[in-house]
Scaffold this motif. Structure first.
Motif, short mmCIF file in Angstrom:
data_model
loop_
_atom_site.label_atom_id
_atom_site.label_comp_id
_atom_site.label_asym_id
_atom_site.label_seq_id
_atom_site.Cartn_x
_atom_site.Cartn_y
_atom_site.Cartn_z
N VAL A 648 -9.59 15.86 -57.25
CA VAL A 648 -8.68 16.96 -57.84
C VAL A 648 -8.84 18.34 -57.33
N ALA A 649 -10.29 18.30 -57.71
CA ALA A 649 -11.00 19.81 -57.56
C ALA A 649 -11.28 20.06 -55.85
N VAL A 650 -11.49 18.98 -55.15
CA VAL A 650 -11.68 19.16 -53.64
C VAL A 650 -10.25 19.70 -53.05
N PHE A 651 -9.20 18.87 -53.40
CA PHE A 651 -8.02 18.92 -52.86
C PHE A 651 -7.35 20.66 -53.33
N ALA A 652 -7.40 20.92 -54.41
CA ALA A 652 -6.84 21.83 -55.19
C ALA A 652 -7.75 23.10 -54.49
N SER A 653 -9.19 23.27 -54.44
CA SER A 653 -9.81 24.28 -54.01
C SER A 653 -9.22 24.27 -52.26
N GLY A 654 -9.14 23.35 -51.87
CA GLY A 654 -8.80 23.46 -50.42
C GLY A 654 -7.69 24.12 -50.23
N VAL A 655 -6.42 23.79 -50.91
CA VAL A 655 -5.14 24.53 -50.74
C VAL A 655 -5.18 25.95 -51.34
N GLY A 656 -5.95 26.14 -52.47
CA GLY A 656 -6.21 27.48 -53.21
C GLY A 656 -6.69 28.29 -51.98
N LEU A 657 -7.96 27.89 -51.71
CA LEU A 657 -8.63 28.90 -50.68
C LEU A 657 -7.98 29.11 -49.40
N GLY A 658 -7.25 27.99 -48.88
CA GLY A 658 -6.57 28.13 -47.72
C GLY A 658 -5.51 28.99 -47.94
N ILE A 659 -4.88 29.08 -48.86
CA ILE A 659 -3.85 30.19 -49.41
C ILE A 659 -4.32 31.75 -49.06
N LEU A 660 -5.50 31.86 -50.01
CA LEU A 660 -5.84 33.24 -49.93
C LEU A 660 -6.68 33.64 -48.41
N LEU A 661 -7.20 32.72 -47.77
CA LEU A 661 -7.60 32.75 -46.55
C LEU A 661 -6.42 33.29 -45.43
N ASP A 662 -5.28 32.58 -45.68
CA ASP A 662 -4.24 32.86 -44.94
C ASP A 662 -3.57 34.17 -44.92
N ALA A 663 -3.57 34.37 -46.49
CA ALA A 663 -3.11 35.61 -46.53
C ALA A 663 -3.67 36.90 -46.33
#
Length: 732
Positions: A648-663
């Protein structure tokens, strides 16, 4: 959109009643859904999965479940060949089988020296449990919450010879990250709501901050009705019910943010009452529609994958996205029509200044941002989706001590990934075992004849590879075993099923990508009346997603700073389901921000005819909005990542960091820089393309487009004002 808002405001009571009934119906839908949700991960059609199911159906143990290895080191001078030792071990392993319901095989059952090391002073057994939901873990005598390693230790230790040492190892005892029993959704929702209130307060600085949150709280139960309808054709997994609320909270607030922000702008221009709502709906409402379609496309593309869990996540995410957009476009106008804003949403000076800086230095900034993202994407090419190897697992504890004892005794670590082979009735298991013992890379083959290994005319064999299945050599051994068995014999095991999963899922990934690209292009081409903007949006999204996978490699494979940030030791691999699900979620969310910003740029370009002015005004008016939306979604997924569950941590960190990277890098740098670089080409739409897209070139839904040859005043970056002649459809 304007017609919709007029209908909603003209039928206020009807809208409120319908919204309340749907919200209440969502509560009822949850009560109906809960007893029907699936807890198992099924992969119909995969040979490894089908083999494991045959094993479980017949024997109730093993299959996909990885073995536990009790490792015993005897006192100096004793070996497994001593009669007293053999008798003690036989009694001990029999007690393990009786206490746990597990299937146990060892040297005392087989006489195979592959189960021994250090001249017979060290020995180990394989203990195969069954799935938790089928009662495969310890019986009531040891407590339902006891792990299989604890149960094995409790059953075996009292029966060992005096002076013997015991450890229980295996991939599961060596696993990093805590098994917390799943997400505590209620706690994480409260945390996310609290953080969302802080962010919304920063954006609005008034009680208006609660309006987007109220919209989200209505949208969440409504989305459950969509899930209930989807359950008629798709199995809903319990993971979907835990993820949908956290994802839906963020996406619903996002949509409400864009409409509320635009409504405030209209009020600041002196537009009062319902007319401000109508104007906001005509512009921001349209962006919400296209954004919802883009997010839905990104998620529903997972339906092309033959994996029930991924399909469940797809329909769950799409349902909450659709509900969020629908509530935003119906309930929110009612709330805004009665609200009185304090202050106004104007261009933010900081974001406007930043946009001017990006436009001025667009080429070096675009090159720098693209270079960084490309470098991270190159890192992603080394992603490891296989089983973890023991060198990357727990470095302390009984599991590690047992692993060290095996290594010190000269026993290879491949038996930790031992796997079962199902021999159907009518096939000689002895002949199959002899064949498999001759396969290169096979350390031993266990073929006991007891009732736990022979049932209904069938037989089970267990292959002990010399190399772990997480290594290239171990995977080659699995492939050679599958090639060596005669027809009808099924090779199961954790590694076998995972290899099939990778082949099927990522073999279908190009089709998923093609579906995404085509549908996204059509939707965005219609939204922005351009052929190049959709292509640029797709390219930037793919670059962003490649960079996110690179970040995951750095965090979870290389382990740079992971333990310091999250308190979880990475295990050197990325879960097989992670890249595809991160891709689907982020593709839609990234397109969400793309639509928000480009819709505003397109509107400003239609008004001014200047690409530079469109970029500056578009970023200046949406910068805070996108930042706030990204923070709220980041908090949603960050709350998942902090639970201690590794996958769960791998998936959630991927989406969360991806959102910040994208923004940040994508929407704040690359998007405005590339739009500024393309200049008038951003708005290129030839007449033939407009006809294919079925666009009326003289009527725009918020965008004004003509199909004539004319003179257009254009602003090309810092080069001043020029005049050109153009044909076909263009932004007027």
């Amino acid at each position: 959109m304007e017609r919709l808002s007029r209908f909603v405001l003209g039928h206020r009571r009807l809208t409120v009643v319908v919204a309340l009934l749907l919200a209440l119906g969502g509560g009822g839908a949850l009560a109906v859904l809960l007893p029907t949700v699936s807890e198992s991960n099924s992969y119909p059609g995969l040979p490894g999965y089908e083999a494991n199911q045959r094993i479980l159906d017949t024997y109730g143990t093993g299959g996909y479940e990885r073995p536990y290895l009790p490792v015993i080191t005897l006192p100096e001078g004793a070996t497994v060949d001593d009669e007293a030792v053999t008798a003690a071990l036989r009694r001990g392993f029999a007690e393990v089988a009786a206490a746990t319901g597990a299937r146990v095989v060892s040297y005392v059952d087989t006489g195979d020296r592959g189960f021994t090391g250090d001249g017979g002073r060290t020995t180990f057994a394989l203990v195969f449990g069954g799935p938790v939901e089928q009662g495969g873990l310890p019986g009531s005598a040891l407590g339902e919450d006891a792990g299989l390693d604890t149960a094995v230790d409790a059953a075996l230790r009292p029966r060992l010879p005096p002076g013997a040492q015991l450890w229980v190892t295996g991939l599961d005892p060596l696993a990093t990250g805590a098994d917390t029993g799943g997400l505590d959704v209620s706690v994480k929702l409260l945390v996310t709501i609290g953080l969302a209130v802080l962010v919304l307060g920063w954006v609005f600085r008034s009680a208006l901050a609660l309006v987007p949150l109220l919209t989200a709280l209505i949208a969440l139960p409504v989305s459950l009705l969509g899930l209930l309808a989807a359950a008629l054709v798709v199995d809903i997994h319990e993971t979907t019910l835990t993820m949908v609320p956290l994802f839906g909270l963020g996406i619903a607030i996002d949509y409400a943010l864009i409409l509320v922000t635009r409504w405030r702008e209209e009020r600041a221009r002196g537009i009062d009452g319902d007319e401000a709502v109508h104007r906001a709906m005509a512009t921001a409402g349209r962006a919400v529609v296209f954004s919802g379609v883009a997010v839905g496309i990104g998620l529903l593309a997972m339906l092309v994958l033959p994996i029930p869990l991924l399909r469940s996540l797809a329909v769950g995410g799409a349902a909450v996205t659709a509900a969020s957009a629908a509530v935003t476009l119906t309930v929110l106008p009612l709330l805004l029509s009665r609200a009185r804003p304090r202050g106004a949403a104007r261009e933010q000076r900081g974001w406007t200044a930043w946009a001017r800086l990006v436009v001025r230095w667009r080429r070096p900034l675009a090159a720098g941002a693209a270079g960084l993202l490309a470098a991270l994407s190159l890192v992603a090419l080394g992603i490891n989706l296989n089983l973890p190897v023991t060198g990357d697992l727990a470095r302390t504890g009984p599991g590690h001590a047992g692993l060290s004892a095996l290594r010190d005794a000269g026993v290879p670590t491949g038996p930790l990934t031992a796997f079962d082979v199902y021999v159907p009735p009518g096939t000689d298991p002895g002949a199959v075992a002899a064949t498999l013992r001759a396969v290169p890379g096979v350390h031993a083959v266990a073929a006991p004849s007891g009732p736990a290994w022979r049932r209904d005319g069938s037989a089970l064999l267990t292959v002990l590879p010399a190399d772990e299945a997480g290594t290239p050599a171990g995977r080659d051994t699995v492939h050679r075993v599958r090639a060596a068995v005669p027809g009808g014999v099924a090779v199961g095991g954790n590694a076998t099923q995972q290899l099939d999963y990778l082949t099927v899922t990522y073999g279908a990934f190009p089709w998923m990508l093609a579906v995404l690209a085509v549908l996204t292009f059509v939707v965005l081409a219609r939204a922005f009346r351009s052929l190049l903007l959709p292509l640029k949006a797709i390219a930037l999204n793919l670059l962003s997603l490649g960079a996110v996978l690179g970040v995951l490699v750095i965090l979870w494979q290389w382990g740079w700073g992971t333990e310091a940030l999250l308190g979880i030791q990475p295990d050197g691999v990325i879960g097989t389901f992670v890249p595809i699900t991160v891709f689907a979620f982020l593709y839609g969310l990234s397109m969400d921000y793309e639509v928000f910003i480009l819709a505003r740029m397109r509107e400003e370009y239609d008004r001014t005819g200047s690409t530079v002015d469109a970029v500056v005004a578009g970023v200046g008016r949406t910068g805070r909005l996108v930042t706030a939306a990204a923070l709220i979604l980041f908090f949603s997924f960050a709350s998942m990542a902090l639970g201690g569950e590794l996958d769960v941590a791998v998936f959630a960190s991927g989406v969360g960091l991806g959102i910040l990277l994208d923004a940040t890098l994508i929407r704040s740098v690359l998007l405005p820089a590339t739009v500024a670089m393309l200049g008038r080409w951003n708005w290129w739409l030839p007449g033939w393309a407009a006809r294919i897209l079925r666009l009326d070139l003289n009527k725009g839904s918020g965008f004004r487009v003509e199909a004539t040859t004319t003179r257009e005043v254009v602003h090309e970056g810092d080069r001043g004002v020029g005049v050109r002649r153009s044909g076909g459809a263009r932004g007027a």
